[in-house]
Structure formats: C-alpha cells, structure tokens
Design a protein around this motif. Structure first.
Motif, PDB file in Angstrom:
ATOM      1  N   GLU A 294      24.045  11.685 -75.866  1.00 46.85           N
ATOM      2  CA  GLU A 294      24.865  10.533 -75.860  1.00 46.85           C
ATOM      3  C   GLU A 294      26.268  10.815 -75.750  1.00 46.85           C
ATOM      4  OE1 GLU A 294      25.154   6.640 -78.750  1.00 46.85           O
ATOM      5  OE2 GLU A 294      23.564   7.902 -78.941  1.00 46.85           O
ATOM      6  N   CYS A 295      26.867  11.715 -76.350  1.00 46.93           N
ATOM      7  CA  CYS A 295      28.307  12.090 -76.418  1.00 46.93           C
ATOM      8  C   CYS A 295      28.771  12.299 -75.093  1.00 46.93           C
ATOM      9  CB  CYS A 295      28.724  12.941 -77.489  1.00 46.93           C
ATOM     10  SG  CYS A 295      27.935  14.607 -77.210  1.00 46.93           S
ATOM     11  N   ASP A 296      27.970  13.094 -74.429  1.00 49.64           N
ATOM     12  CA  ASP A 296      28.603  13.400 -73.123  1.00 49.64           C
ATOM     13  C   ASP A 296      28.376  12.486 -72.033  1.00 49.64           C
ATOM     14  OD1 ASP A 296      28.841  16.285 -73.604  1.00 49.64           O
ATOM     15  OD2 ASP A 296      26.711  16.541 -73.514  1.00 49.64           O
ATOM     16  N   ALA A 297      27.523  11.397 -72.277  1.00 50.35           N
ATOM     17  CA  ALA A 297      27.486  10.354 -71.548  1.00 50.35           C
ATOM     18  C   ALA A 297      28.570   9.213 -71.636  1.00 50.35           C
ATOM     19  CB  ALA A 297      26.267   9.369 -71.924  1.00 50.35           C
ATOM     20  N   VAL A 298      29.128   9.302 -72.897  1.00 44.00           N
ATOM     21  CA  VAL A 298      30.359   8.521 -73.277  1.00 44.00           C
ATOM     22  C   VAL A 298      31.577   9.136 -72.289  1.00 44.00           C
ATOM     23  CG1 VAL A 298      32.096   8.265 -74.908  1.00 44.00           C
ATOM     24  CG2 VAL A 298      29.839   7.806 -75.520  1.00 44.00           C
ATOM     25  N   HIS A 299      31.599  10.581 -72.384  1.00 46.32           N
ATOM     26  CA  HIS A 299      32.849  11.056 -71.399  1.00 46.32           C
ATOM     27  C   HIS A 299      32.493  10.842 -70.018  1.00 46.32           C
ATOM     28  CE1 HIS A 299      34.807  13.507 -74.725  1.00 46.32           C
ATOM     29  NE2 HIS A 299      33.435  13.939 -75.057  1.00 46.32           N
ATOM     30  N   ALA A 300      31.282  10.694 -69.622  1.00 45.76           N
ATOM     31  CA  ALA A 300      31.001  10.510 -68.206  1.00 45.76           C
ATOM     32  C   ALA A 300      31.379   9.177 -67.723  1.00 45.76           C
ATOM     33  CB  ALA A 300      29.704  10.719 -67.833  1.00 45.76           C
TER      34      ALA A 300
ATOM     35  N   ALA B  22      23.594  11.326 -66.226  1.00 40.17           N
ATOM     36  CA  ALA B  22      24.808  11.177 -65.853  1.00 40.17           C
ATOM     37  C   ALA B  22      25.216  10.169 -64.586  1.00 40.17           C
ATOM     38  CB  ALA B  22      25.105  12.571 -65.353  1.00 40.17           C
ATOM     39  N   ASP B  23      24.424  10.037 -63.736  1.00 36.14           N
ATOM     40  CA  ASP B  23      24.440   8.946 -62.689  1.00 36.14           C
ATOM     41  C   ASP B  23      24.678   7.477 -63.222  1.00 36.14           C
ATOM     42  OD1 ASP B  23      23.803  11.064 -61.194  1.00 36.14           O
ATOM     43  OD2 ASP B  23      22.271   9.861 -60.181  1.00 36.14           O
ATOM     44  N   GLU B  24      23.879   7.019 -64.151  1.00 40.61           N
ATOM     45  CA  GLU B  24      23.860   5.889 -65.101  1.00 40.61           C
ATOM     46  C   GLU B  24      25.205   5.664 -65.760  1.00 40.61           C
ATOM     47  OE1 GLU B  24      20.735   2.965 -66.960  1.00 40.61           O
ATOM     48  OE2 GLU B  24      20.912   4.772 -68.297  1.00 40.61           O
ATOM     49  N   ALA B  25      25.480   6.663 -66.345  1.00 39.11           N
ATOM     50  CA  ALA B  25      26.876   6.873 -67.345  1.00 39.11           C
ATOM     51  C   ALA B  25      28.067   6.620 -66.577  1.00 39.11           C
ATOM     52  CB  ALA B  25      26.975   8.120 -68.247  1.00 39.11           C
ATOM     53  N   PHE B  26      28.114   7.383 -65.454  1.00 36.17           N
ATOM     54  CA  PHE B  26      29.250   7.463 -64.374  1.00 36.17           C
ATOM     55  C   PHE B  26      29.449   6.010 -63.879  1.00 36.17           C
ATOM     56  CE2 PHE B  26      28.701  11.990 -63.732  1.00 36.17           C
ATOM     57  CZ  PHE B  26      30.052  12.394 -64.383  1.00 36.17           C
ATOM     58  N   SER B  27      28.280   5.225 -63.511  1.00 34.33           N
ATOM     59  CA  SER B  27      28.133   4.227 -62.962  1.00 34.33           C
ATOM     60  C   SER B  27      28.757   3.039 -63.955  1.00 34.33           C
ATOM     61  CB  SER B  27      26.990   3.737 -62.560  1.00 34.33           C
ATOM     62  OG  SER B  27      26.257   4.711 -61.562  1.00 34.33           O
ATOM     63  N   LYS B  28      28.184   3.173 -65.146  1.00 31.23           N
ATOM     64  CA  LYS B  28      28.747   2.088 -65.939  1.00 31.23           C
ATOM     65  C   LYS B  28      30.255   2.027 -66.237  1.00 31.23           C
ATOM     66  CE  LYS B  28      24.847   1.961 -69.248  1.00 31.23           C
ATOM     67  NZ  LYS B  28      24.610   2.430 -70.857  1.00 31.23           N
ATOM     68  N   GLY B  29      30.986   3.165 -65.957  1.00 31.44           N
ATOM     69  CA  GLY B  29      32.302   3.245 -66.023  1.00 31.44           C
ATOM     70  C   GLY B  29      33.055   2.613 -65.005  1.00 31.44           C
ATOM     71  N   VAL B  30      32.615   2.969 -63.674  1.00 36.62           N
ATOM     72  CA  VAL B  30      33.161   2.310 -62.672  1.00 36.62           C
ATOM     73  C   VAL B  30      33.014   0.771 -62.496  1.00 36.62           C
ATOM     74  CG1 VAL B  30      32.898   2.312 -60.047  1.00 36.62           C
ATOM     75  CG2 VAL B  30      32.888   4.454 -61.328  1.00 36.62           C
ATOM     76  N   VAL B  31      31.553   0.296 -62.782  1.00 40.37           N
ATOM     77  CA  VAL B  31      31.297  -1.018 -62.764  1.00 40.37           C
ATOM     78  C   VAL B  31      32.289  -1.819 -63.814  1.00 40.37           C
ATOM     79  CG1 VAL B  31      29.356  -2.557 -63.292  1.00 40.37           C
ATOM     80  CG2 VAL B  31      29.097  -0.619 -61.896  1.00 40.37           C
ATOM     81  N   SER B  32      32.698  -1.151 -64.873  1.00 36.06           N
ATOM     82  CA  SER B  32      33.442  -2.035 -65.859  1.00 36.06           C
ATOM     83  C   SER B  32      34.811  -2.383 -65.293  1.00 36.06           C
ATOM     84  CB  SER B  32      33.491  -0.940 -67.138  1.00 36.06           C
ATOM     85  OG  SER B  32      34.486   0.105 -66.945  1.00 36.06           O
ATOM     86  N   VAL B  33      35.325  -1.750 -64.227  1.00 37.01           N
ATOM     87  CA  VAL B  33      36.438  -1.836 -63.382  1.00 37.01           C
ATOM     88  C   VAL B  33      36.302  -2.623 -62.168  1.00 37.01           C
ATOM     89  CG1 VAL B  33      38.573  -0.750 -62.663  1.00 37.01           C
ATOM     90  CG2 VAL B  33      37.555   0.214 -64.801  1.00 37.01           C
ATOM     91  N   ASP B  34      35.459  -2.262 -61.342  1.00 31.29           N
ATOM     92  CA  ASP B  34      35.211  -2.869 -60.138  1.00 31.29           C
ATOM     93  C   ASP B  34      33.714  -2.419 -59.648  1.00 31.29           C
ATOM     94  OD1 ASP B  34      35.264  -4.293 -57.937  1.00 31.29           O
ATOM     95  OD2 ASP B  34      37.292  -3.401 -57.196  1.00 31.29           O
ATOM     96  N   ALA B  35      32.834  -3.163 -59.762  1.00 33.24           N
ATOM     97  CA  ALA B  35      31.393  -3.119 -59.284  1.00 33.24           C
ATOM     98  C   ALA B  35      31.380  -2.919 -57.851  1.00 33.24           C
ATOM     99  CB  ALA B  35      30.485  -4.011 -59.641  1.00 33.24           C
ATOM    100  N   THR B  36      32.330  -3.427 -56.890  1.00 33.11           N
ATOM    101  CA  THR B  36      32.333  -3.626 -55.639  1.00 33.11           C
ATOM    102  C   THR B  36      32.586  -2.226 -54.958  1.00 33.11           C
ATOM    103  OG1 THR B  36      34.595  -4.470 -55.340  1.00 33.11           O
ATOM    104  CG2 THR B  36      32.839  -5.933 -55.505  1.00 33.11           C
ATOM    105  N   ARG B  37      33.449  -1.318 -55.815  1.00 32.79           N
ATOM    106  CA  ARG B  37      33.639   0.187 -55.294  1.00 32.79           C
ATOM    107  C   ARG B  37      32.679   0.899 -55.376  1.00 32.79           C
ATOM    108  NH1 ARG B  37      38.724   1.721 -57.107  1.00 32.79           N
ATOM    109  NH2 ARG B  37      38.846   0.114 -58.960  1.00 32.79           N
ATOM    110  N   LEU B  38      31.673   0.787 -56.126  1.00 33.29           N
ATOM    111  CA  LEU B  38      30.466   1.591 -56.251  1.00 33.29           C
ATOM    112  C   LEU B  38      29.384   1.608 -55.132  1.00 33.29           C
ATOM    113  CD1 LEU B  38      29.405   3.758 -58.292  1.00 33.29           C
ATOM    114  CD2 LEU B  38      27.932   1.668 -59.443  1.00 33.29           C
ATOM    115  N   GLN B  39      29.153   2.790 -54.671  1.00 28.10           N
ATOM    116  CA  GLN B  39      28.079   2.974 -53.776  1.00 28.10           C
ATOM    117  C   GLN B  39      26.834   3.685 -54.464  1.00 28.10           C
ATOM    118  OE1 GLN B  39      29.790   5.103 -50.540  1.00 28.10           O
ATOM    119  NE2 GLN B  39      30.906   3.521 -49.924  1.00 28.10           N
ATOM    120  N   VAL B  40      25.732   3.239 -54.370  1.00 32.03           N
ATOM    121  CA  VAL B  40      24.286   3.779 -55.046  1.00 32.03           C
ATOM    122  C   VAL B  40      23.562   4.271 -53.768  1.00 32.03           C
ATOM    123  CG1 VAL B  40      22.671   3.599 -56.611  1.00 32.03           C
ATOM    124  CG2 VAL B  40      24.639   2.722 -57.181  1.00 32.03           C
ATOM    125  N   VAL B  41      23.404   5.609 -53.561  1.00 31.22           N
ATOM    126  CA  VAL B  41      22.290   5.917 -52.727  1.00 31.22           C
ATOM    127  C   VAL B  41      20.908   6.195 -53.244  1.00 31.22           C
ATOM    128  CG1 VAL B  41      22.040   7.490 -50.786  1.00 31.22           C
ATOM    129  CG2 VAL B  41      24.479   7.238 -51.573  1.00 31.22           C
TER     130      VAL B  41
END
Length: 214
Positions: A42-48, A72-91
């Motif tokens: 969980e602590c590493d997910a916070v950093h991601a 990790a994918d989900e954690a990184f995504s949360k960070g990006v989405v909290s700023v601007d979801a339109t700039r996140l691409q999920v393959v």
C-alpha cells in the motif's frame, strides 16, 4: 543530453529529474509509460499515485499510458486521473478487459481494434524482446488459452512500440518493479521491449527521488 541518457541507460544508471525534464522539453506533448507489478504494498502504491499526479500537474501537455491491471497500473492511473483523465491512455489485451474498472474520460484502446497488418509486426517484436515466448506467440492461434496469453504479451509490446496518431512510441517509461528481479513476468517483457525501441526506462529507486529534485 539524449546521447548521455542513452549511455547511462546501457550502464543501468538511474535517470535524474533534470534528465527527464530535458526529454519532455524536446517533446512536451509526448507519452510517458507508467506501469509495473500487480503485487505492491500500500505504501508503494501511494508513491506510484503521487508520481502520476506530480508529472501530470508539472507537465500539462504530457500524456500517459498504462495497462488495466491492479497494483502499479491502477496506482499510477489514479494519480494522473486526479489531474486530467483525458491525458491517460489505457491499453487493453481485448476490448472487454476489466470493463467494470473503466474511468470516465480516460482513452481506452485494445489490441483487437488494430488493423490485421499489425499482428505479425507485434508478434515479431514480442519475440525479439523475449525469445522465450517464441513458441507461445508462434502457436497462439492453436488454442483459446494460448491466444489469450499471447494477447497480454503483445499488448505489452504495443505499449512500448506505440502506433499511429495519438498513440506514438513513449518518450520514457517509469516502472514499479521487483527490486530483486526487475525483468520478471510481463513487466520485465515490457521493459525489454522498451529498451529495444530505444525508450529510456526508470525504476522506482530513481523516480521516487524526482519530487524532491524538482
């Protein structure tokens, strides 16, 4: 600067925040790949999550790409989405993959939506990055199980290779890895695919320092 980064990458050295910023300055609307292991603390997910948020906020034209996995994918995504979801691409490996985990405004793309002409190209690049999967990729159409496993690997290759239009090759890839075996599993395959494509890779030991360096 790019030549310097390339030499350091070959030596396994870490990328600094200044070096990363120089890459972005050359392609401010480029794509950065953010992904890694499913099993993280969980602590590493916070950093991601923090990295995704920080990069999205500091570089307002930068776009981001990841997979659709837990960890990790989900954690990184949360960070990006909290700023601007339109700039996140999920393959995705296929169109319906984890459909219940979709986020509004995020850009989703799947392997099976690409032209048929891409399949052999991705198959060859997948084998070139991870030769141990040659049989699986070569015989992928012999059974549904093999096809499904191959789809995940080829999806990982696609994240590193990119394709036309708004999905170009990444300018950099940040990974959360197993520190004892960074190139294990699907994450390791993606790392190898990135290196073959000339995409600089950065592990958490380096990118966790970026916030302080910036």
């Amino acid at each position: 600067m790019l030549e310097f980064i390339g030499k350091r990458q070959k030596q396994g050295a870490a990328m600094t925040y200044v070096e990363f910023s120089s890459l972005v300055a050359r392609q401010p609307d480029g794509v950065v790949l953010l992904e890694g292991r499913r099993a993280i603390l969980e602590c590493d997910a916070v950093h991601a999550e923090s990295l995704g948020r920080m990069l999205a906020a500091r570089f307002p034209r930068l776009r981001f790409r990841t997979g659709n996995a837990l960890g990790a994918d989900e954690a990184f995504s949360k960070g990006v989405v909290s700023v601007d979801a339109t700039r996140l691409q999920v393959v995705l490996p296929y169109a319906g993959h984890r459909s219940g985990a979709r986020r509004p405004s995020v850009v989703y793309a799947s392997l099976d939506a690409l032209p048929d002409s891409w399949e052999e190209k991705l198959a060859a690049k997948t084998i070139a990055a991870s030769g141990k999967y040659r049989s699986l990729i070569g015989y992928r159409n012999r059974s549904a199980a093999m096809a499904a496993k191959a789809a995940y690997l080829m999806r990982d290759t696609l994240k590193a290779v990119g394709w036309r239009g708004e999905f170009p090759r990444p300018i950099c890839a940040c990974f959360y890895v197993d520190a004892h075996d960074p190139e294990a599993g699907g994450t390791g395959h993606t790392i190898r695919a990135c290196r073959r494509e000339g995409v600089p890779v950065v592990f958490q030991a380096a990118w966790r320092k970026w916030d302080g360096e910036g």
